[in-house]
Design a protein around this motif. Structure first.
Motif, mmCIF file in Angstrom:
data_model
loop_
_atom_site.group_PDB
_atom_site.id
_atom_site.type_symbol
_atom_site.label_atom_id
_atom_site.label_comp_id
_atom_site.label_asym_id
_atom_site.label_seq_id
_atom_site.Cartn_x
_atom_site.Cartn_y
_atom_site.Cartn_z
ATOM 1 N N UNK A 1 0.842 -1.204 0.000
ATOM 2 C CA UNK A 1 0.000 0.000 0.000
ATOM 3 C C UNK A 1 0.873 1.248 0.000
ATOM 4 N N UNK A 2 1.884 1.238 0.844
ATOM 5 C CA UNK A 2 2.772 2.406 0.909
ATOM 6 C C UNK A 2 3.479 2.630 -0.425
ATOM 7 N N UNK A 3 3.751 1.570 -1.131
ATOM 8 C CA UNK A 3 4.423 1.729 -2.429
ATOM 9 C C UNK A 3 3.559 2.531 -3.413
ATOM 10 N N UNK A 4 2.245 2.422 -3.282
ATOM 11 C CA UNK A 4 1.395 3.237 -4.165
ATOM 12 C C UNK A 4 1.021 4.577 -3.530
ATOM 13 N N UNK A 5 1.035 4.637 -2.211
ATOM 14 C CA UNK A 5 0.659 5.880 -1.524
ATOM 15 C C UNK A 5 1.798 6.903 -1.562
ATOM 16 N N UNK A 6 2.975 6.469 -1.174
ATOM 17 C CA UNK A 6 4.061 7.430 -0.971
ATOM 18 C C UNK A 6 4.370 8.280 -2.208
ATOM 19 N N UNK A 7 4.333 7.707 -3.395
ATOM 20 C CA UNK A 7 4.615 8.550 -4.560
ATOM 21 C C UNK A 7 3.594 9.671 -4.768
ATOM 22 N N UNK A 8 2.374 9.486 -4.279
ATOM 23 C CA UNK A 8 1.378 10.552 -4.470
ATOM 24 C C UNK A 8 1.171 11.391 -3.215
#
Lengths: 672, 672
Positions: free
Chosen positions: B366-373
């Motif tokens: 989840x963090x892999x998709x959250x952190x970039x945005x």
């Protein structure tokens, strides 16, 4: 690191230290889990310590005057297990090493107190061991002063890693030990510059020797693989009047492909690398294999200790019979015979006089009669002596000029205090209690949980136990802490309603052998509710009928501590309207839950509506409101909806609706 | 201390500082409660700081580029309140000072964040402020790098007392700040040698300057009553690239009869002594009286800040509209618009692929998709990065060489991490999360409670959340921690059952404005239980029907996290015997409790027997088993009887009876 050079420089030493390393590698490989690097890095220090200095007798692991060896870096448990197996502890046969980290084994992932005699304390949560050790060393100082050097004169040795020293609790321990000049405390710092995330400097650049020096410690820095340097450093440390820190420069996972890396911290299980390490060591290649002469050399260390133990026994036997009996009583953790009668006398006096006092003061009144007959108590407070009421007239202050003193000014160090209390209790011959504001159990939780897990009967004197503390506001007002403590296994949470219950709680705390106690005490004055003297300790049942219904029993009010008198007042209101109301005081849920079902049903029969009153959150109360009844009844709760506020206590009780009127209204609403 | 000499040496300064002292004395006397000594001792430092250095605008207390002033010694709250009143903060009129420590006042016993704009953080529990300040300073460094010095370039000033420095958390803060070279952090140590129990040396002999120096700080020692020395020291501190500690030798309760005593720490209310102090100061004698010219001088300091603020506003207005919007979004704590769609896409992908993964890994996914945005996230771990799965590819490491990095290696410092996270969130423009093993919430509790009390939406990534972690054993296995956290007001405790629920929990955590979140995550792999994609965030309801009964509904199984799949397997067993069984997943009790009654009754209707399954203690579960039903039903619990043990996880689940078979058996026993 040139392994060949290390081997040739001190070949006999090398073989002994190697046995620790290969047992570690084999046990971790068999478990496919564990931490290899620390035992491999600190094997040399451990070998020199056990061979040249440590006073221990594997055949009598509980001998009171043994040195204590505390593995603060508990993840390196195989170091301890290997040492115990090699030196011949009965509880640590090779089969236990082979069963490392398996169900039912004594060789748990982290050292667990009680699993095998010889494990002095449970470690794993970092920093706890070094903080325990301050308590071990304080207990030793006090008992050396009490019994004389012929009976008590030993050291506490600690192995701590970078993680232990990064944890805040270590600073509390270092500060306290430095001020107290605990000269018999010697800490080895496993200075390997590696943590799980990588090199230490990714998170810390602290000059550790300078930090210890700043707190009054004796500090040395050595090569942790040089047996002569290790020996010399220990000798100097023993001869310095300050606590000592020996910074041991080591290589984590020495001689393994993972040496000096964060990978080396964990489980090294690759069979090829394992064999390569053994080969480099010149060690026997078989699984769990230790050469017979090496095992014999280790056992000889244990045998040396047996002789020392025998000498001690001779000295001990020369003590008078009464001194021996008293010594043995204190070490067995048995309360003095007089305790029960003393508590009863206090209860009688209070029931007759019925004073209005805060239960923190009730606790002081109890301690004033207990401490003179319990020389094993060691009291203290985390800089709240006058507020926690923990100091009694007879105790004297423990400090470098007075080792007979039994009262410790811990400073603003709740966590360090709790961990030191664990250490004192584990040392034996001491029954520690310590105080702070109940809200700051938050700071001490790490050590309090270990009291419960280890079964250490420490007593936590937690005053200012609700919004009743008033103006200091929500940062200081516990609301969830009773629930937190009650949720913790093996912990007796007492919230006494008056001086009589407080005295009963103290009696239970001081006679507990395997369970820590928390006393939740008020800042504000409370009326005596136990005005009829009973010799029986009613608190021992956890809950009991304080006032029964007159007429038909329509409601049961359950309450603890400061809210018991509110429940009694609510009962008056309800009885005045003809509503028969029982009041049950519940000073200790855990003890009530341990009663037989018949008693519980007598106290809390099915039928009447139930309202619980407690100036904390509801969490957990549904167990008593609904959890155990024969038919569906109605229940409600009077307490805190969330955090408190800053204002005088009376105003807070009114604003949050914790009053007799609110309680009576809820009963009536349930009765429809 | 010769007051006359101080008065004559710097008469203008003296009058300003005196106003703090007399307001403190008057407010404490009116409340008959509080702490007089600290504000009186540190008034000179505060006056110089506010007059010469602090960048602040009382008319815009939330201006993002203001300096932060943190009163770590929170018991000295009157210092802060006096400063705010004198400089003209709207929320701090004289009426609030007069209402010190009363119900409904903004002037609580200790500074409470949210009570008045200008209070940067809640302090009182000692050591928290200095530990928060590390987070404030980290947030400032990151944002200075992100937005440029024209937009973000300010200092964090802290006042800490002896108590703050004795608390272990201070060492964690000092170590972290030193390694991170937080040059914009300046700590004043109120070196008055007094604590509640007496002189500091009763508990500590630490050379504090040496201790800070050991961790890489810039250190100065000054007379804390000499305005020129104070000014010069602040100037030097601002120009040093390291964090600075200024040891200010002060006299507690300066000029009062209780000066330099532990009595001076508390409430000084004697009217004669109070008047004598005012007379010695040459201050106006009336209650709460401040000479008009002195008040004007204080207000001028505030006005100076308004001009600085205006200059900043001009620079800010020159930014592009999109940059301004993004800046404002981050400071408002609003999640990016894309968040919801991003989470939905991940959920869909997972529901379709149905992977078996540990929820700690789900969190990483989840963090892999959250952190970039979400550029405002600042992640980290207390030395368990690889175990907590908190680092994602895009973050970069925050360190002295990379201020753009958003990942922090906190070291083995759970408490310091949590307190720093509070500081980052309070600074604004940052959304912190941090990881450790769930068991070590024990170490972080002091700061986690303050997240809840302050309403700071930090996210705690607590992995290894049960006996499912296996061999590390009971020291590392939380059993009571879910109960502890759930008992804490204003805390969302998520225990997701699979990746879908984990993603939903993260969405809720990142959109929370006033509530911290705890994610309890597994070490062990779990099957995907949400195999049917729903766009709706079901976790937002706290609990929901995951699988309904086939046929007559005879039983409801309630479960969280890793036990949801066990409940589903138990349902299969029961349905095979014709027992209609519903499974309710309960990832967040607090959110379920916040649903309307109709929804709760739809999910948990009266009638069927209920069995809860959770690998923790029962404490608290009776609320859902029995607490809220229309008629009496039977219930039971499958979980932990106490502490865990060291063994492989599967073995532990079997030995402790947390299996589908045990669950089904309990249902059948209840059905008779």
């Amino acid at each position: 690191m040139d392994i060949a050079e290390l081997r040739s420089a001190h070949p006999d030493h090398w073989k002994k230290a190697t046995a620790i390393r290969t047992l570690t590698l084999d046990a971790v490989a068999a478990a496919n889990s564990g931490h290899s690097g620390m035992p491999m890095g600190m094997a040399d220090v451990a070998t020199v310590l056990f061979e040249k200095h440590l006073k221990f007798d594997p055949k009598a692991p509980h001998w009171p005057d043994r040195d204590r060896f505390i593995l603060s870096a508990g993840h390196g448990s195989m170091l301890l297990y290997a040492l115990m197996y090699l030196t011949g502890y009965e509880d640590m046969p090779l089969s236990e090493i082979k069963d490392f980290r398996q169900w039912g084994a004594k060789t748990a992932g982290h050292p667990e107190f009680g699993h095998a005699r010889g494990i002095e304390t449970t470690t794993g949560p970092l920093g706890q061991g070094i903080a325990n050790s301050v308590g071990f060393a304080i207990a030793e100082e006090i008992q050396r002063a009490r019994w004389g050097k012929k009976i008590i004169d030993h050291h506490t040795y600690v192995m701590a890693g970078d993680g232990c020293l990064m944890e805040g609790v270590s600073q509390e321990a270092i500060g306290l030990a430095g001020m107290q000049k605990l000269g018999h405390l010697i800490v080895f710092w496993d200075n390997n510059n590696i943590t799980i995330d990588g090199t230490v400097d990714m998170a810390d650049i602290t000059n550790q020797p300078m930090r210890f020096d700043a707190s009054g410690w004796h500090v040395q820095e050595i090569d942790g693989h040089d047996p002569e340097a290790i020996d010399a450093a220990i000798e100097l440390a023993k001869n310095d009047p300050r606590p000592s820190m020996i910074a041991c420069k080591t290589h984590i996972a020495l001689g393994h492909a993972a040496q000096d890396t964060s990978k080396g911290h964990g489980a090294l299980t690759d069979p090829t690398q394992l064999q390569a390490a053994k080969e480099a060591y010149g060690a026997p290649m078989g699984d769990f294999e230790v050469a017979a002469d090496v095992k014999a050399a280790w056992e000889a260390m244990g045998a040396r200790g047996a002789a020392t133990h025998q000498d001690w026994q001779t000295r001990f036997d020369a003590l008078s019979a009464s001194k021996q009996a008293e010594f043995n009583r204190q070490y067995a953790g048995e309360a003095p015979k007089k305790l029960s009668a003393t508590i009863r006398a206090l209860k009688k006096q209070i029931s007759e006089g019925a004073p209005k006092v805060a239960t923190r003061k009730s606790s002081e009144m109890t301690l004033e009669v207990i401490n003179p007959i319990c020389p094993e108590t060691i009291g203290g407070s985390a800089d709240l002596t006058g507020s926690n009421n923990t100091l009694t007239a007879d105790m004297g202050t423990f400090n470098p000029d007075n080792r007979q003193g039994r009262y410790i000014y811990y400073g603003v160090r709740e966590h360090g205090m709790a961990a030191a209390m664990n250490g004192m209790a584990l040392h034996g011959g001491a029954r520690p209690y310590g105080g702070t504001f109940m809200c700051f159990t938050d700071y001490a939780r790490g050590a309090m949980r270990l009291s419960a897990l280890m079964g250490v009967p420490a007593t936590y004197v937690m005053t200012h136990d609700s919004i009743g503390l008033g103006e200091d506001g929500p940062t200081h007002q516990p609301v969830e802490h009773l629930a937190m403590l009650r949720a913790t296994p093996n912990m007796h949470v007492f919230r006494p309603a008056d001086t009589v219950e407080t005295a009963e709680a103290w009696e239970l705390a001081l006679t507990s052998q395997k369970t820590p106690s928390v006393l939740a005490l008020t800042r504000q004055g409370l009326p005596t509710v136990r005005t009829e003297h009973k010799t029986k300790n009613l608190t021992a049942q956890g809950a009991y009928v304080l006032a029964d219904a007159e007429g038909k029993r329509q409601a049961i009010l359950m309450a603890t501590g400061s809210e018991v008198s509110i429940a009694l007042a609510a009962r008056d209101l309800l009885q005045a309207e003809g509503i028969g109301t029982r009041v049950v005081s519940m000073p200790c849920w855990e003890l009530f839950a341990a009663q037989d079902e018949a008693y519980r049903k007598r106290v809390l029969p099915a039928g009447p509506v139930r309202v619980a009153v407690e100036a904390g959150v509801r969490f957990g109360w549904d167990q008593w409101l609904f959890g155990e009844r024969g038919k569906r009844d109605k229940g409600d709760f009077v307490g805190m909806p969330g955090f408190g506020a800053s204002a005088p206590a009376d105003r807070l009780y009114k604003e949050f609706g914790i009053t007799a009127e609110d309680t009576a209204a809820k009963v009536k609403a349930l009765l429809g």
